[in-house]
Write a protein that holds these residues in place. Structure first.
Motif, PDB file in Angstrom:
ATOM      1  N   LEU A 184      23.486  66.469 -26.535  1.00  0.00           N
ATOM      2  CA  LEU A 184      24.832  66.594 -27.085  1.00  0.00           C
ATOM      3  C   LEU A 184      25.716  67.582 -26.338  1.00  0.00           C
ATOM      4  CD1 LEU A 184      23.840  66.478 -30.851  1.00  0.00           C
ATOM      5  CD2 LEU A 184      25.308  64.823 -29.688  1.00  0.00           C
ATOM      6  N   LEU A 185      25.125  68.578 -25.674  1.00  0.00           N
ATOM      7  CA  LEU A 185      25.970  69.606 -25.046  1.00  0.00           C
ATOM      8  C   LEU A 185      26.832  69.038 -23.920  1.00  0.00           C
ATOM      9  CD1 LEU A 185      24.812  70.800 -22.058  1.00  0.00           C
ATOM     10  CD2 LEU A 185      23.071  71.772 -23.552  1.00  0.00           C
ATOM     11  N   GLY A 186      26.427  67.918 -23.353  1.00  0.00           N
ATOM     12  CA  GLY A 186      27.219  67.312 -22.281  1.00  0.00           C
ATOM     13  C   GLY A 186      28.362  66.452 -22.779  1.00  0.00           C
ATOM     14  N   THR A 187      28.427  66.219 -24.093  1.00  0.00           N
ATOM     15  CA  THR A 187      29.446  65.309 -24.625  1.00  0.00           C
ATOM     16  C   THR A 187      30.490  66.026 -25.477  1.00  0.00           C
ATOM     17  OG1 THR A 187      28.081  64.806 -26.575  1.00  0.00           O
ATOM     18  CG2 THR A 187      27.826  63.381 -24.638  1.00  0.00           C
ATOM     19  N   PHE A 188      30.473  67.356 -25.468  1.00  0.00           N
ATOM     20  CA  PHE A 188      31.459  68.101 -26.242  1.00  0.00           C
ATOM     21  C   PHE A 188      32.821  68.024 -25.560  1.00  0.00           C
ATOM     22  CE2 PHE A 188      33.430  72.293 -27.428  1.00  0.00           C
ATOM     23  CZ  PHE A 188      33.637  71.985 -28.765  1.00  0.00           C
ATOM     24  N   LYS A 189      33.860  67.740 -26.317  1.00  0.00           N
ATOM     25  CA  LYS A 189      35.191  67.514 -25.746  1.00  0.00           C
ATOM     26  C   LYS A 189      36.049  68.776 -25.671  1.00  0.00           C
ATOM     27  CE  LYS A 189      34.442  63.112 -25.368  1.00  0.00           C
ATOM     28  NZ  LYS A 189      34.160  62.538 -24.045  1.00  0.00           N
ATOM     29  N   GLY A 190      35.635  69.856 -26.327  1.00  0.00           N
ATOM     30  CA  GLY A 190      36.478  71.044 -26.346  1.00  0.00           C
ATOM     31  C   GLY A 190      37.582  70.929 -27.378  1.00  0.00           C
ATOM     32  N   LEU A 191      38.412  71.966 -27.458  1.00  0.00           N
ATOM     33  CA  LEU A 191      39.465  72.033 -28.462  1.00  0.00           C
ATOM     34  C   LEU A 191      40.844  71.964 -27.818  1.00  0.00           C
ATOM     35  CD1 LEU A 191      38.118  74.964 -30.646  1.00  0.00           C
ATOM     36  CD2 LEU A 191      38.056  72.546 -31.197  1.00  0.00           C
ATOM     37  N   PRO A 192      41.806  71.362 -28.491  1.00  0.00           N
ATOM     38  CA  PRO A 192      43.179  71.428 -28.000  1.00  0.00           C
ATOM     39  C   PRO A 192      43.639  72.884 -27.922  1.00  0.00           C
ATOM     40  CG  PRO A 192      42.983  69.848 -29.812  1.00  0.00           C
ATOM     41  CD  PRO A 192      41.703  70.610 -29.758  1.00  0.00           C
ATOM     42  N   VAL A 238      14.573  75.330 -22.040  1.00  0.00           N
ATOM     43  CA  VAL A 238      15.520  75.726 -20.995  1.00  0.00           C
ATOM     44  C   VAL A 238      16.576  74.626 -20.947  1.00  0.00           C
ATOM     45  CG1 VAL A 238      15.889  76.251 -18.565  1.00  0.00           C
ATOM     46  CG2 VAL A 238      13.761  76.959 -19.682  1.00  0.00           C
ATOM     47  N   TYR A 239      17.790  74.965 -21.307  1.00  0.00           N
ATOM     48  CA  TYR A 239      18.863  73.979 -21.399  1.00  0.00           C
ATOM     49  C   TYR A 239      19.648  73.923 -20.097  1.00  0.00           C
ATOM     50  CZ  TYR A 239      17.875  74.145 -26.395  1.00  0.00           C
ATOM     51  OH  TYR A 239      17.254  74.092 -27.615  1.00  0.00           O
ATOM     52  N   ASP A 240      19.802  72.718 -19.591  1.00  0.00           N
ATOM     53  CA  ASP A 240      20.590  72.493 -18.382  1.00  0.00           C
ATOM     54  C   ASP A 240      22.052  72.331 -18.801  1.00  0.00           C
ATOM     55  OD1 ASP A 240      21.805  71.676 -16.066  1.00  0.00           O
ATOM     56  OD2 ASP A 240      20.372  70.070 -15.630  1.00  0.00           O
ATOM     57  N   ALA A 241      22.912  73.257 -18.364  1.00  0.00           N
ATOM     58  CA  ALA A 241      24.322  73.234 -18.755  1.00  0.00           C
ATOM     59  C   ALA A 241      25.234  72.751 -17.630  1.00  0.00           C
ATOM     60  CB  ALA A 241      24.754  74.621 -19.228  1.00  0.00           C
ATOM     61  N   LYS A 242      24.637  72.121 -16.612  1.00  0.00           N
ATOM     62  CA  LYS A 242      25.470  71.667 -15.487  1.00  0.00           C
ATOM     63  C   LYS A 242      26.491  70.616 -15.922  1.00  0.00           C
ATOM     64  CE  LYS A 242      21.984  72.602 -11.929  1.00  0.00           C
ATOM     65  NZ  LYS A 242      20.912  73.017 -12.860  1.00  0.00           N
ATOM     66  N   ASN A 243      26.160  69.842 -16.945  1.00  0.00           N
ATOM     67  CA  ASN A 243      27.105  68.834 -17.407  1.00  0.00           C
ATOM     68  C   ASN A 243      27.893  69.285 -18.635  1.00  0.00           C
ATOM     69  OD1 ASN A 243      24.940  68.735 -19.180  1.00  0.00           O
ATOM     70  ND2 ASN A 243      25.045  66.517 -19.468  1.00  0.00           N
ATOM     71  N   PHE A 244      27.791  70.580 -18.972  1.00  0.00           N
ATOM     72  CA  PHE A 244      28.609  71.112 -20.057  1.00  0.00           C
ATOM     73  C   PHE A 244      30.048  71.197 -19.559  1.00  0.00           C
ATOM     74  CE2 PHE A 244      30.144  74.992 -22.460  1.00  0.00           C
ATOM     75  CZ  PHE A 244      30.278  74.341 -23.675  1.00  0.00           C
ATOM     76  N   PRO A 245      31.002  70.543 -20.226  1.00  0.00           N
ATOM     77  CA  PRO A 245      32.312  70.320 -19.615  1.00  0.00           C
ATOM     78  C   PRO A 245      33.291  71.490 -19.659  1.00  0.00           C
ATOM     79  CG  PRO A 245      32.192  69.211 -21.737  1.00  0.00           C
ATOM     80  CD  PRO A 245      30.829  69.777 -21.470  1.00  0.00           C
ATOM     81  N   LEU A 246      33.017  72.545 -20.429  1.00  0.00           N
ATOM     82  CA  LEU A 246      33.999  73.619 -20.546  1.00  0.00           C
ATOM     83  C   LEU A 246      33.828  74.642 -19.432  1.00  0.00           C
ATOM     84  CD1 LEU A 246      34.159  74.313 -24.385  1.00  0.00           C
ATOM     85  CD2 LEU A 246      35.222  72.496 -23.039  1.00  0.00           C
ATOM     86  N   PRO A 247      34.921  75.022 -18.745  1.00  0.00           N
ATOM     87  CA  PRO A 247      34.820  75.964 -17.625  1.00  0.00           C
ATOM     88  C   PRO A 247      34.730  77.413 -18.101  1.00  0.00           C
ATOM     89  CG  PRO A 247      37.110  75.348 -17.950  1.00  0.00           C
ATOM     90  CD  PRO A 247      36.306  74.552 -18.947  1.00  0.00           C
ATOM     91  N   GLY A 248      34.285  78.291 -17.206  1.00  0.00           N
ATOM     92  CA  GLY A 248      34.335  79.727 -17.469  1.00  0.00           C
ATOM     93  C   GLY A 248      33.054  80.283 -18.051  1.00  0.00           C
ATOM     94  N   GLY A 249      32.749  81.531 -17.651  1.00  0.00           N
ATOM     95  CA  GLY A 249      31.569  82.202 -18.169  1.00  0.00           C
ATOM     96  C   GLY A 249      31.635  82.449 -19.662  1.00  0.00           C
ATOM     97  N   HIS A 250      32.846  82.652 -20.199  1.00  0.00           N
ATOM     98  CA  HIS A 250      32.966  82.879 -21.645  1.00  0.00           C
ATOM     99  C   HIS A 250      32.510  81.663 -22.438  1.00  0.00           C
ATOM    100  CE1 HIS A 250      36.596  80.685 -20.650  1.00  0.00           C
ATOM    101  NE2 HIS A 250      36.925  80.570 -21.916  1.00  0.00           N
ATOM    102  N   ASN A 251      32.671  80.472 -21.858  1.00  0.00           N
ATOM    103  CA  ASN A 251      32.224  79.279 -22.571  1.00  0.00           C
ATOM    104  C   ASN A 251      30.705  79.104 -22.503  1.00  0.00           C
ATOM    105  OD1 ASN A 251      34.431  78.050 -23.922  1.00  0.00           O
ATOM    106  ND2 ASN A 251      35.315  77.544 -21.926  1.00  0.00           N
TER     107      ASN A 251
END
Length: 449
Positions: A292-300, A255-268
């Motif tokens: 690692l999921l908490g340290t993803f920077k996203g894309l320009p 069970v992955y905790d995505a509270k610190n996943f930085p990308l907004p929105g349900g699509h992410n």
């Protein structure tokens, strides 16, 4: 690989198209000591490869072992008709590179989310597969790194690349979603779906397909494929169950905790769920994925935080080049009433009813620019009335937004640039468009006391 001669050493190979993938293919062919010839509208600068124009007669170049077709070349190109009559194999640049790559492979396709999911999957496997590399339709062409001893490649694959490819023999494939796009090329949704599904090694029980519950129910389940299929979505029982309320993603392994996943929105969260399943399937450890999921920077240019001005938050989503992409990001946006949405560019051939439905859901303001004004203004104006502003271009539109905000007429908390159109009416590409938006935000912030 199915379409390949046993060796390209000294063999004549024609590369059709001199863009990014074509020039990468030329470099690879030179490395493999093939006799490469570029067929293009003009020579490639600083290249010593022999050049022929697009009106070439292939019979004059025989024997030809292979033609490598760039994805931007139309399937009706005269060179391809000649190749068919002469029984010359035609492959994509991706298929060419695949013939020389020996590591593990994940492939990602879909109408939207491909780039984010490709980059995110590469990030999530990086602890278990040091040196894992993203490429294909994002970043490096596959031909530019297929000879390197990297353990894992994650490829973004467009429908154009896939329709030109034979079996790619991927370990894991991902089909994120399907919506009307590129129909000027594929003609209808069934053809588009058929191109996308070429990513799947469907008869191989060792192959894993990751896909959405919606696409699985509507199209894939009926096909009776024998590969392993993993499904993500918001229904209990999915292989990756997304809980937006708890912001968790549950799989058979964790069970992955995505509270610190930085990308907004349900699509992410969809993109994250797909990436987690792909990473697990290829052998990444759940504890490493969680870290690692908490340290993803996203894309320009994809829901990128563009800064603040006049107390307003700006988001750069210039990579939104069709309605489905824009709607995927904005349908889960919480503060629609306080949002000023910038739309426009060169619209694609896709149904407009979803745009009407979205606007009726309560968006605050819309700025409409570019060629889309000719067809979209008549749709948006009856819904938004005076809350629609039109302008020739982004710079004029920013001036209009500033006037509306400073006068108090528009009370907004965010400006989201998610054009839902191609950029080619005003820009070379979505990157140039996004950079212009970022400069305009920066200029506005400097005007504020």
């Amino acid at each position: 690989m199915k379409n390949f001669p046993t060796s390209l050493l000294g063999q004549r190979v024609v590369v059709l198209g001199g863009g990014v993938s074509g020039t990468a293919a030329l470099r690879l062919l030179k490395e493999r000591q093939a006799n490469a010839v570029l067929c293009n509208s003009q020579p490639v600068p600083d290249s010593d490869v022999p050049f022929v124009g697009e009106d070439v007669i292939l019979a004059d170049l025989l024997p030809i072992a292979l033609i490598v077709k760039s994805p931007g070349i139309s399937p009706s190109h005269s060179v391809l008709s000649q190749a068919s009559s002469l029984a010359i194999p035609v492959v994509s640049e991706v298929e060419l590179a695949r013939a020389f790559y020996s590591g593990k492979l994940i492939g990602v396709t879909g109408t939207d989310g491909k780039s984010t999911t490709t980059s995110l999957s590469t990030h999530l496997v990086s602890s278990d597969f040091p040196g894992a590399t993203a490429g294909g339709n994002i970043g490096l062409a596959f031909s530019d790194f297929c000879l390197k001893p990297i353990p894992l490649a994650v490829l973004e694959l467009s429908s154009y690349q896939l329709e030109d490819s034979g079996p790619l023999e991927l370990n894991v494939s991902v089909i994120l979603n399907l919506a009307s796009d590129h129909l000027e090329r594929h003609k209808n949704l069934d053809n588009y779906f058929a191109a996308k599904t070429r990513i799947v090694d469907s008869s191989n029980s060792q192959h894993t397909l990751v896909t959405s519950s919606k696409l699985y129910r509507e199209r894939i389940q009926k096909l009776g494929w024998s590969c392993k299929i993993l499904v993500f979505g918001r229904e209990v029982g999915n292989d990756a169950f997304i809980s937006e309320e708890d912001r968790t993603i549950k799989t058979a392994k964790s069970v992955y905790d995505a509270k610190n996943f930085p990308l907004p929105g349900g699509h992410n969260l969809d993109n994250l769920a797909a990436s987690i399943l792909a990473a697990e399937a290829i052998g990444a450890k759940p504890e490493n994925i969680q870290t690692l999921l908490g340290t993803f920077k996203g894309l320009p240019h994809r829901f990128q935080n563009a800064g603040k001005a006049a107390g307003i938050s700006f988001i750069n989503d210039s990579k939104s080049t069709n309605l489905h992409s824009m709607l995927a990001g904005l349908n889960t946006w919480k503060d629609k009433k306080g949002t000023f949405l910038i739309l426009g560019g060169r619209p694609k051939a896709e149904p407009l009813e979803p745009l009407r439905d979205f606007l009726n859901s309560g968006i605050g303001w819309v700025l409409l620019i570019g060629e889309a004004r000719a067809t979209w203004e008549s749709i948006i104006s009856p819904i938004l009335g005076s809350h629609l502003i039109t302008a020739n271009n982004l710079e004029e539109g920013f001036a209009e937004i500033k006037t509306a905000v400073r006068s108090g007429r528009a009370r907004v908390s965010s400006v989201i640039f998610s054009p839902a159109c191609a950029s080619f009416d005003l820009y070379k590409n979505f990157e140039e468009r996004g950079e212009h938006f970022l400069r305009l935000v920066s200029d506005w912030s400097k005007e504020e006391p």
